[in-house]
Design a protein around this motif. Structure first.
Motif, PDB file in Angstrom:
ATOM      1  N   ALA A  48      22.454   1.566  -3.892  1.00 24.37           N
ATOM      2  CA  ALA A  48      21.550   0.512  -4.364  1.00 24.37           C
ATOM      3  C   ALA A  48      21.526  -0.666  -3.387  1.00 24.37           C
ATOM      4  O   ALA A  48      20.456  -1.203  -3.075  1.00 24.37           O
ATOM      5  N   GLU A  49      22.699  -1.053  -2.890  1.00 26.04           N
ATOM      6  CA  GLU A  49      22.766  -2.151  -1.917  1.00 26.04           C
ATOM      7  C   GLU A  49      22.032  -1.787  -0.637  1.00 26.04           C
ATOM      8  O   GLU A  49      21.295  -2.608  -0.074  1.00 26.04           O
ATOM      9  N   ALA A  50      22.190  -0.555  -0.179  1.00 29.60           N
ATOM     10  CA  ALA A  50      21.496  -0.094   1.030  1.00 29.60           C
ATOM     11  C   ALA A  50      19.983  -0.083   0.801  1.00 29.60           C
ATOM     12  O   ALA A  50      19.212  -0.503   1.673  1.00 29.60           O
ATOM     13  N   ILE A  51      19.550   0.362  -0.371  1.00 35.04           N
ATOM     14  CA  ILE A  51      18.121   0.395  -0.703  1.00 35.04           C
ATOM     15  C   ILE A  51      17.550  -1.025  -0.691  1.00 35.04           C
ATOM     16  O   ILE A  51      16.474  -1.261  -0.125  1.00 35.04           O
ATOM     17  N   ASN A  52      18.268  -1.974  -1.269  1.00 36.08           N
ATOM     18  CA  ASN A  52      17.795  -3.356  -1.290  1.00 36.08           C
ATOM     19  C   ASN A  52      17.608  -3.896   0.135  1.00 36.08           C
ATOM     20  O   ASN A  52      16.623  -4.563   0.428  1.00 36.08           O
ATOM     21  N   LYS A  53      18.559  -3.581   1.025  1.00 38.95           N
ATOM     22  CA  LYS A  53      18.444  -4.044   2.423  1.00 38.95           C
ATOM     23  C   LYS A  53      17.222  -3.424   3.093  1.00 38.95           C
ATOM     24  O   LYS A  53      16.484  -4.092   3.814  1.00 38.95           O
ATOM     25  N   ILE A  54      16.998  -2.142   2.867  1.00 39.72           N
ATOM     26  CA  ILE A  54      15.858  -1.449   3.473  1.00 39.72           C
ATOM     27  C   ILE A  54      14.544  -2.030   2.956  1.00 39.72           C
ATOM     28  O   ILE A  54      13.635  -2.308   3.740  1.00 39.72           O
ATOM     29  N   VAL A  55      14.452  -2.256   1.664  1.00 38.57           N
ATOM     30  CA  VAL A  55      13.208  -2.766   1.075  1.00 38.57           C
ATOM     31  C   VAL A  55      12.955  -4.208   1.517  1.00 38.57           C
ATOM     32  O   VAL A  55      11.812  -4.572   1.790  1.00 38.57           O
ATOM     33  N   GLU A  56      14.009  -5.013   1.658  1.00 42.78           N
ATOM     34  CA  GLU A  56      13.858  -6.384   2.168  1.00 42.78           C
ATOM     35  C   GLU A  56      13.216  -6.379   3.549  1.00 42.78           C
ATOM     36  O   GLU A  56      12.335  -7.172   3.830  1.00 42.78           O
ATOM     37  N   VAL A  57      13.660  -5.467   4.403  1.00 41.86           N
ATOM     38  CA  VAL A  57      13.129  -5.359   5.766  1.00 41.86           C
ATOM     39  C   VAL A  57      11.651  -4.954   5.717  1.00 41.86           C
ATOM     40  O   VAL A  57      10.839  -5.456   6.482  1.00 41.86           O
ATOM     41  N   GLU A  58      11.316  -4.059   4.797  1.00 43.33           N
ATOM     42  CA  GLU A  58       9.926  -3.566   4.684  1.00 43.33           C
ATOM     43  C   GLU A  58       8.963  -4.664   4.246  1.00 43.33           C
ATOM     44  O   GLU A  58       7.818  -4.685   4.651  1.00 43.33           O
ATOM     45  N   GLU A  59       9.439  -5.547   3.369  1.00 43.02           N
ATOM     46  CA  GLU A  59       8.526  -6.531   2.755  1.00 43.02           C
ATOM     47  C   GLU A  59       8.197  -7.695   3.668  1.00 43.02           C
ATOM     48  O   GLU A  59       8.913  -8.073   4.534  1.00 43.02           O
ATOM     49  N   ASN A  77       0.840  -1.196   0.000  1.00 44.81           N
ATOM     50  CA  ASN A  77       0.000   0.000   0.000  1.00 44.81           C
ATOM     51  C   ASN A  77       0.882   1.256   0.000  1.00 44.81           C
ATOM     52  O   ASN A  77       2.108   1.167   0.070  1.00 44.81           O
ATOM     53  N   PHE A  78       0.245   2.396  -0.077  1.00 43.99           N
ATOM     54  CA  PHE A  78       0.938   3.684  -0.118  1.00 43.99           C
ATOM     55  C   PHE A  78       1.759   3.912   1.148  1.00 43.99           C
ATOM     56  O   PHE A  78       2.903   4.367   1.084  1.00 43.99           O
ATOM     57  N   LYS A  79       1.194   3.585   2.304  1.00 45.39           N
ATOM     58  CA  LYS A  79       1.875   3.812   3.581  1.00 45.39           C
ATOM     59  C   LYS A  79       3.195   3.053   3.642  1.00 45.39           C
ATOM     60  O   LYS A  79       4.221   3.610   4.059  1.00 45.39           O
ATOM     61  N   ASP A  80       3.187   1.794   3.215  1.00 48.63           N
ATOM     62  CA  ASP A  80       4.424   0.997   3.232  1.00 48.63           C
ATOM     63  C   ASP A  80       5.457   1.563   2.266  1.00 48.63           C
ATOM     64  O   ASP A  80       6.658   1.561   2.548  1.00 48.63           O
ATOM     65  N   CYS A  81       4.995   2.049   1.132  1.00 48.20           N
ATOM     66  CA  CYS A  81       5.899   2.658   0.157  1.00 48.20           C
ATOM     67  C   CYS A  81       6.540   3.914   0.747  1.00 48.20           C
ATOM     68  O   CYS A  81       7.758   4.103   0.666  1.00 48.20           O
ATOM     69  N   MET A  82       5.732   4.767   1.364  1.00 51.65           N
ATOM     70  CA  MET A  82       6.260   6.000   1.966  1.00 51.65           C
ATOM     71  C   MET A  82       7.214   5.699   3.116  1.00 51.65           C
ATOM     72  O   MET A  82       8.217   6.379   3.293  1.00 51.65           O
ATOM     73  N   SER A  83       6.912   4.671   3.872  1.00 52.41           N
ATOM     74  CA  SER A  83       7.790   4.265   4.967  1.00 52.41           C
ATOM     75  C   SER A  83       9.167   3.877   4.429  1.00 52.41           C
ATOM     76  O   SER A  83      10.201   4.303   4.961  1.00 52.41           O
ATOM     77  N   ALA A  84       9.184   3.087   3.355  1.00 46.89           N
ATOM     78  CA  ALA A  84      10.462   2.700   2.737  1.00 46.89           C
ATOM     79  C   ALA A  84      11.191   3.931   2.212  1.00 46.89           C
ATOM     80  O   ALA A  84      12.405   4.068   2.396  1.00 46.89           O
ATOM     81  N   MET A  85      10.462   4.843   1.564  1.00 42.02           N
ATOM     82  CA  MET A  85      11.093   6.058   1.031  1.00 42.02           C
ATOM     83  C   MET A  85      11.735   6.876   2.149  1.00 42.02           C
ATOM     84  O   MET A  85      12.843   7.395   1.987  1.00 42.02           O
ATOM     85  N   ASN A  86      11.066   6.975   3.282  1.00 43.45           N
ATOM     86  CA  ASN A  86      11.624   7.720   4.414  1.00 43.45           C
ATOM     87  C   ASN A  86      12.894   7.062   4.933  1.00 43.45           C
ATOM     88  O   ASN A  86      13.877   7.746   5.232  1.00 43.45           O
ATOM     89  N   ARG A  87      12.893   5.746   5.018  1.00 43.22           N
ATOM     90  CA  ARG A  87      14.086   5.042   5.499  1.00 43.22           C
ATOM     91  C   ARG A  87      15.229   5.189   4.490  1.00 43.22           C
ATOM     92  O   ARG A  87      16.390   5.356   4.876  1.00 43.22           O
ATOM     93  N   ILE A  88      14.907   5.116   3.204  1.00 45.09           N
ATOM     94  CA  ILE A  88      15.917   5.308   2.162  1.00 45.09           C
ATOM     95  C   ILE A  88      16.490   6.725   2.234  1.00 45.09           C
ATOM     96  O   ILE A  88      17.692   6.927   2.066  1.00 45.09           O
ATOM     97  N   ALA A  89      15.634   7.700   2.518  1.00 51.26           N
ATOM     98  CA  ALA A  89      16.076   9.100   2.587  1.00 51.26           C
ATOM     99  C   ALA A  89      17.182   9.290   3.630  1.00 51.26           C
ATOM    100  O   ALA A  89      18.131  10.039   3.397  1.00 51.26           O
ATOM    101  N   PHE A  90      17.086   8.612   4.762  1.00 55.97           N
ATOM    102  CA  PHE A  90      18.128   8.721   5.788  1.00 55.97           C
ATOM    103  C   PHE A  90      19.456   8.177   5.268  1.00 55.97           C
ATOM    104  O   PHE A  90      20.513   8.751   5.510  1.00 55.97           O
ATOM    105  N   GLU A  91      19.399   7.068   4.537  1.00 53.60           N
ATOM    106  CA  GLU A  91      20.607   6.487   3.955  1.00 53.60           C
ATOM    107  C   GLU A  91      21.204   7.431   2.906  1.00 53.60           C
ATOM    108  O   GLU A  91      22.421   7.607   2.829  1.00 53.60           O
ATOM    109  N   CYS A  92      20.347   8.062   2.114  1.00 56.54           N
ATOM    110  CA  CYS A  92      20.801   9.019   1.101  1.00 56.54           C
ATOM    111  C   CYS A  92      21.548  10.179   1.745  1.00 56.54           C
ATOM    112  O   CYS A  92      22.598  10.601   1.260  1.00 56.54           O
ATOM    113  N   GLU A  93      20.992  10.691   2.838  1.00 51.41           N
ATOM    114  CA  GLU A  93      21.645  11.796   3.537  1.00 51.41           C
ATOM    115  C   GLU A  93      22.989  11.352   4.097  1.00 51.41           C
ATOM    116  O   GLU A  93      23.968  12.088   4.015  1.00 51.41           O
ATOM    117  N   ALA A  94      23.038  10.147   4.651  1.00 50.02           N
ATOM    118  CA  ALA A  94      24.292   9.637   5.234  1.00 50.02           C
ATOM    119  C   ALA A  94      25.380   9.514   4.163  1.00 50.02           C
ATOM    120  O   ALA A  94      26.551   9.803   4.424  1.00 50.02           O
TER     121      ALA A  94
END
Length: 98
Positions: free
Chosen positions: A87-98, A36-53
């Motif tokens: 990309a590797e960090a994103i894959n780890k984050i999305v794996e956790v979300e799913e 759903n949208f909420k899960d997608c936004m949650s992943a995007m927020n977690r990815i955003a922290f990695e992007c900033e780092a």
């Protein structure tokens, strides 16, 4: 820090170990579908922290539960190690979300 553009052959080799990503138009591309949208936004927020780092930011779009991501290093005019790191960090984050 200056980032070095990787050769197409180096990119193809690294992609063998990176699930769900493709290389075209001088960039790495993927898309993820969430429940759903909420899960997608949650992943995007977690990815955003990695992007900033990493101080590296994707080109991405979100439509309801789908997230499309493009990674490229603009100052190198192509794909660098930094894109693979994110990309590797994103894959780890999305794996956790799913």
């Amino acid at each position: 820090m200056k980032h070095i553009k990787l050769s197409d052959s180096a990119i193809e080799k690294k992609l063998e170990n990176l699930q769900d990503w493709d290389f075209y138009d001088d960039a790495l591309h993927t898309d993820f579908e969430f429940d759903n949208f909420k899960d997608c936004m949650s992943a995007m927020n977690r990815i955003a922290f990695e992007c900033e780092a990493l101080n590296h930011h994707p080109e991405w779009t979100n439509v309801y539960n789908t997230l499309d991501i493009t990674l490229t290093t603009h100052d190198a005019d192509g794909v660098t190690e930094l894109d693979f790191k994110l990309a590797e960090a994103i894959n780890k984050i999305v794996e956790v979300e799913e």
